[in-house]
Write a protein that holds these residues in place. Structure first.
Motif, short mmCIF file in Angstrom:
data_model
loop_
_atom_site.label_atom_id
_atom_site.label_comp_id
_atom_site.label_asym_id
_atom_site.label_seq_id
_atom_site.Cartn_x
_atom_site.Cartn_y
_atom_site.Cartn_z
N HIS A 88 0.83 -1.20 0.00
CA HIS A 88 0.00 0.00 0.00
C HIS A 88 0.87 1.26 0.00
N SER A 89 1.93 1.28 0.81
CA SER A 89 2.81 2.44 0.90
C SER A 89 3.54 2.69 -0.41
N VAL A 90 4.03 1.64 -1.04
CA VAL A 90 4.71 1.79 -2.33
C VAL A 90 3.71 2.27 -3.38
N GLY A 91 2.52 1.68 -3.39
CA GLY A 91 1.48 2.10 -4.34
C GLY A 91 1.12 3.56 -4.16
N LYS A 92 0.99 4.00 -2.91
CA LYS A 92 0.67 5.39 -2.63
C LYS A 92 1.79 6.31 -3.12
N ALA A 93 3.05 5.93 -2.89
CA ALA A 93 4.18 6.74 -3.34
C ALA A 93 4.23 6.82 -4.87
N LEU A 94 3.96 5.70 -5.54
CA LEU A 94 3.96 5.71 -7.01
C LEU A 94 2.81 6.57 -7.55
N ASP A 95 1.66 6.52 -6.90
CA ASP A 95 0.53 7.38 -7.30
C ASP A 95 0.89 8.86 -7.13
N GLU A 96 1.52 9.21 -6.00
CA GLU A 96 1.93 10.60 -5.75
C GLU A 96 2.97 11.04 -6.77
N PHE A 97 3.86 10.13 -7.14
CA PHE A 97 4.88 10.42 -8.15
C PHE A 97 4.21 10.76 -9.48
N GLN A 98 3.22 9.97 -9.87
CA GLN A 98 2.49 10.23 -11.12
C GLN A 98 1.74 11.56 -11.05
N LYS A 99 1.08 11.83 -9.91
CA LYS A 99 0.35 13.09 -9.74
C LYS A 99 1.27 14.30 -9.86
N ALA A 100 2.54 14.13 -9.42
CA ALA A 100 3.51 15.22 -9.47
C ALA A 100 4.13 15.37 -10.85
N GLY A 101 3.71 14.57 -11.81
CA GLY A 101 4.21 14.68 -13.18
C GLY A 101 5.28 13.68 -13.55
N GLY A 102 5.75 12.90 -12.59
CA GLY A 102 6.74 11.86 -12.87
C GLY A 102 8.13 12.39 -13.18
N VAL B 279 7.08 9.69 0.59
CA VAL B 279 5.84 9.43 1.34
C VAL B 279 6.21 8.77 2.66
N PRO B 280 5.85 9.39 3.80
CA PRO B 280 6.13 8.77 5.10
C PRO B 280 5.21 7.59 5.36
N VAL B 281 5.72 6.59 6.07
CA VAL B 281 4.92 5.42 6.44
C VAL B 281 5.20 5.08 7.90
N GLU B 282 4.17 4.58 8.59
CA GLU B 282 4.36 4.13 9.95
C GLU B 282 3.29 3.11 10.28
N SER B 283 3.71 1.99 10.85
CA SER B 283 2.75 0.97 11.26
C SER B 283 2.24 1.29 12.66
N GLN B 284 1.15 0.67 13.01
CA GLN B 284 0.63 0.77 14.37
C GLN B 284 1.58 0.02 15.31
N ALA B 285 1.67 0.47 16.53
CA ALA B 285 2.44 -0.27 17.53
C ALA B 285 1.68 -1.55 17.86
N ILE B 286 2.40 -2.65 17.92
CA ILE B 286 1.79 -3.93 18.25
C ILE B 286 2.60 -4.62 19.33
N VAL C 137 9.02 6.02 1.81
CA VAL C 137 9.15 5.46 0.47
C VAL C 137 9.52 6.63 -0.43
N THR C 138 10.62 6.50 -1.17
CA THR C 138 11.08 7.55 -2.07
C THR C 138 10.97 7.06 -3.51
N VAL C 139 10.36 7.87 -4.36
CA VAL C 139 10.25 7.56 -5.78
C VAL C 139 10.90 8.71 -6.54
N SER C 140 11.87 8.37 -7.40
CA SER C 140 12.59 9.36 -8.19
C SER C 140 12.52 9.00 -9.66
#
Length: 183
Positions: free
Chosen positions: A33-47, A53-60, A84-87
């Motif tokens: 999900h985090s990678v998909g979100k970062a790739l979507d944001e990358f596309q929205k920014a023009g590629g 994109v920051p990611v953090e899991s819940q504490a368990i 997650v960094t997409v360049s």
């Protein structure tokens, strides 16, 4: 097409590929999900520019298995945080990396009514250890730790990265510094 290739190359869930306390715990859907979100944001920014994109899991809560980690730490809290960094990459293919940190923390204390059995059949009741704390011969304490990793998600390699050994420099950050004097 390049986006689809990167997403399929970043598939997670290889056995033994994620730091964990008990077998079978892999945050595969969250990572995808985090990678998909970062790739979507990358596309929205023009590629054509880097997106982070920051990611953090819940504490368990977890408990280590019946081994040295169990006897040293036992039950604890943990989470994973990172970015997650997409360049832009060669030929329009996005370059994806994950910088993440595994965090572990707990209060090292003794719970009335519990006990721990060690190899050889020796059982130590927590009540006995707790009494040592109450009379001043032992002390409960907070513990925490983290490990930081970077993973190039374009390579298709497993996510288990072993950091280089920093050696023993003898500085304030060297955990073995002064061991002999403090025993």
């Amino acid at each position: 097409m390049a986006l689809k290739a990167v997403r399929s190359a970043s598939t997670f869930g290889k056995q033994g590929s994620w730091p964990r306390c008990t077998s079978g715990d892999r945050p595969t859907p969250a990572r995808e999900h985090s990678v998909g979100k970062a790739l979507d944001e990358f596309q929205k920014a023009g590629g054509d520019r880097t997106v982070v994109v920051p990611v953090e899991s819940q504490a368990i809560g977890r408990t280590f298995g019946e081994d040295e980690w169990f006897h040293a730490v036992g039950s604890h809290q943990q989470n994973v945080s990172g970015m997650v960094t997409v360049s832009p990459g060669d030929g329009g293919k996005p370059q994806v990396s994950l910088d993440y940190q595994v965090n572990v923390w707990d209060r090292y204390n003794w719970d009335s009514g519990k006990s721990t059995t060690f190899p050889g059949g020796v059982t130590i009741p927590d009540d006995d250890m707790g009494r040592l704390h109450k009379v001043g011969f032992a002390q409960e304490f907070d513990m925490c730790g983290s490990s930081t990793y970077t993973q190039d998600l374009n390579s298709g390699s497993a996510l288990g990265v072993t950091p280089a050994d920093p050696g023993r420099e003898g500085s304030r950050g060297d955990v073995s510094r002064g061991d002999e004097e403090n025993r």
